[in-house]
Design an enzyme around this catalytic site. Structure first.
Site, PDB file in Angstrom:
ATOM      1  N   ARG A 119       0.873  -1.175   0.000  1.00 44.89           N
ATOM      2  CA  ARG A 119       0.000   0.000   0.000  1.00 44.89           C
ATOM      3  C   ARG A 119       0.912   1.228   0.000  1.00 44.89           C
ATOM      4  NH1 ARG A 119      -4.396   3.101  -1.053  1.00 44.89           N
ATOM      5  NH2 ARG A 119      -5.239   4.178   0.769  1.00 44.89           N
ATOM      6  N   ARG A 125       5.527   3.307   1.148  1.00 42.32           N
ATOM      7  CA  ARG A 125       6.326   3.507  -0.062  1.00 42.32           C
ATOM      8  C   ARG A 125       7.674   4.164   0.239  1.00 42.32           C
ATOM      9  NH1 ARG A 125       5.203   3.581  -5.300  1.00 42.32           N
ATOM     10  NH2 ARG A 125       2.953   3.643  -4.961  1.00 42.32           N
ATOM     11  N   GLU A 177      -4.401  -7.165  -6.842  1.00 42.65           N
ATOM     12  CA  GLU A 177      -3.052  -7.718  -7.002  1.00 42.65           C
ATOM     13  C   GLU A 177      -2.914  -9.019  -6.228  1.00 42.65           C
ATOM     14  OE1 GLU A 177      -0.137  -3.820  -7.602  1.00 42.65           O
ATOM     15  OE2 GLU A 177       0.137  -5.144  -5.886  1.00 42.65           O
TER      16      GLU A 177
END
Length: 554
Positions: A30, A35, A97
């Protein structure tokens, strides 16, 4: 030249996925959560370790579905690291995904999924509580019910996989945790699927049956024996079963061609070294003796559930060490043995025996056609001689592949006819050499001569008839025939008649033919015209050869 199509409907999914791997690792996460923090550090560590790693750097909100480049990356990755953070389930794209990743994993054991629980617990996914419950409450209002159900099932499935939990495995230290993840990925990438033939006609149903045995989830240490004549497909079946299942075990090893590898000095030590290297995930160990190797292996197999395949076992001493250690194997471990020597295993307890039979005619013709024409049926104009060559092969996969690949589309029918006539007179050399291994492995000249007599003169005869004749020629025929049955060289049918596969018979007769270019110098005279020629010449010198070798005449 013969063509092989890449679109074979029975191609092994394992082999097709393993031939092309663009990425070692696919990172699913996520973006808004990790990130620029944990996932960024993990990505850097994976790349530094030499792993080709895919991550989606696009910060722009995606459309309604997974982008094509993401789909390709998932398809062409070997391992999938899924970083579960508190808000992972709030992203429908992350959930999509996850569904696609699990679909790839189901195709074969070659696809490895490693869940990483960053700031959530596996039980949160399994029970879908806390932040996940809130996320699904929102999804329930905006997404189709079947889509939400699919996401829930995917989360529950991945929660049951062996994963890594930050708090449990590194006490919250992210750098140590990332190092452990990189080590685990390295271990999993070293365990690669074995190469199997692209065309697997007639093999899939056999592989599926053995997969069921391997996947029974019992704690028993199971031993499966796969046996049959040379060229029947034992090793191919064993490799396919191994590829489909090795990812279910903590350690695995496929020891190929044991008969040949174990023969040189220290051959058994070499096999033990490879076994330890495989099940210890690449760790190298130096072994100086078989007894030392046994001690190290016992220690290794007692602590983890392993899959061990022993291919082409030929002697009892190659098995003794394994069966002596059976009680040392960790519960749930499995051992698969391939052999041409059926009686070798009678003294040991096995849980399952699988005899590999020849292919049915329909599968035989299809397998030949793929190798000869690149399609599942013969080309118009070549049907008759394709069928005759398939009949000649007798359902033996080795012969069908070799002869199919040797025939040329575009040659005239006269060429095909001539090729078949040559095959009937002189067996293909490549097939002969592979089948001869069983003949050469017979324990003495008594059994070899008995085999040649049966191949040349007694196919289809009553066993008692053969025994009565050959016992008079100083053979111990009953015992010798049992040895030939044991080596899958002859069979006794329900009417007590002795038979052997046509390719085995051809191999035996070719051994005799190659003894000399002059028929009267061979140990047996097979063809009528040679017999008449020798008798007609009334050559005393020639007749002396015949008396020496007790030749039979057809």
């Amino acid at each position: 030249m013969a063509l092989v199509s890449a679109a074979d409907p029975q191609t092994s999914s394992v082999s097709s996925t393993s031939r092309y791997c663009r990425y070692h690792v696919f990172l699913s996460f996520r973006g808004q959560d990790t990130r620029k923090t944990f996932t960024d550090h993990l990505y850097t560590a994976l790349v530094k370790a030499g792993f080709r790693t895919f991550r989606d750097d696009d910060e722009v909100e995606r459309g309604e579905g997974i982008k094509p480049e993401l789909q390709k990356a998932i398809k062409h990755s070997r391992t999938y690291v899924i970083v579960f953070s508190k808000n992972y389930a709030s992203s429908k794209w992350c959930l999509d995904e996850l569904v696609m990743i699990l679909e790839r994993k189901r195709l074969s054991a070659d696809h490895v999924v490693l869940p990483v629980f960053y700031d959530v617990d596996p039980s949160d996914l399994r029970k879908q509580k806390g932040s996940l419950a809130e996320a699904f409450a929102r999804h329930q209002k905006t997404q189709p019910s079947n889509k939400v159900k699919e996401w829930r099932e995917a989360l529950a499935e991945v929660a049951d996989l062996a994963g890594m939990v930050l708090q449990n495995q590194a006490d919250g230290h992210e750098s140590k945790f990332i190092n452990k993840i990189v080590q685990v990925i390295g271990q999993k990438l070293r365990r690669r699927p074995l190469s199997v033939p692209h065309i697997m006609i007639g093999m899939h149903s056999r592989v599926n049956k053995l997969n069921l045995w391997l996947q029974d989830e019992s704690d028993d240490v199971g031993i499966l024996v796969i046996y049959g004549m040379s060229g029947i497909g034992k090793t191919t079946i064993a490799k396919s079963v191994y590829n489909s299942n090795f990812g279910r075990f903590e350690g695995s090893s496929f020891l190929e061609n044991i008969k040949e590898v174990s023969q040189p000095p220290n051959g058994l030590v070499q096999l033990q070294t490879q076994l330890l290297h495989d099940i210890l995930n690449g760790r190298k160990m130096k072994i100086s003796s078989v007894s030392e190797g046994l001690t190290e292996i016992e220690d290794a197999i007692s602590s983890k559930r392993v899959l061990l395949v022993l291919d082409d076992v030929d002697h009892m001493d190659q098995l003794d060490a394994v069966f002596q250690m059976k009680d040392q194997f960790y519960p749930g471990s499995k051992i698969i043995i391939t052999t041409r020597h059926a009686r070798l295993l009678r003294a040991h307890q096995v849980t399952k025996v699988h005899k590999v039979e020849t292919l049915h005619y329909k599968d035989s013709l299809e397998l030949f056609s793929w190798h000869a024409f690149g399609q599942d049926h013969p080309v118009e104009g070549y049907i008759e001689y394709s069928q005759k060559i398939v009949d000649h092969c007798g359902g033996l996969p080795l012969a069908l592949k070799v002869l199919g690949s040797s025939m040329y589309l575009g040659d005239s029918i006269d060429v095909w006819k001539s090729a078949l006539e040559k095959l009937e007179a002189n067996p293909n050399g490549e097939i002969l050499n592979k089948l001869r291994v069983s003949y050469d492995s017979l324990q003495d000249d008594h059994d070899r001569n008995l085999f040649l007599h049966i191949a040349c003169f007694f196919i289809g005869k009553d066993k008692d008839y053969i025994v009565n004749i050959l016992n008079e020629c100083d053979f111990y025929t009953i015992f010798g025939i049992e040895n030939l049955i044991d080596r899958c060289l002859v069979i006794i049918d329900g009417l007590d008649k002795v038979w052997m596969h046509d390719q085995i018979r051809g191999m035996g007769r070719e051994i005799v033919r190659l003894e000399s270019k002059k028929p009267w110098k061979r140990s047996r005279v097979l063809r009528h015209k040679d017999s008449f020629k020798i008798l007609a010449e009334k050559n005393v010198r020639n007749m002396s050869y015949m008396n020496t070798y007790r030749c039979f005449f057809l």
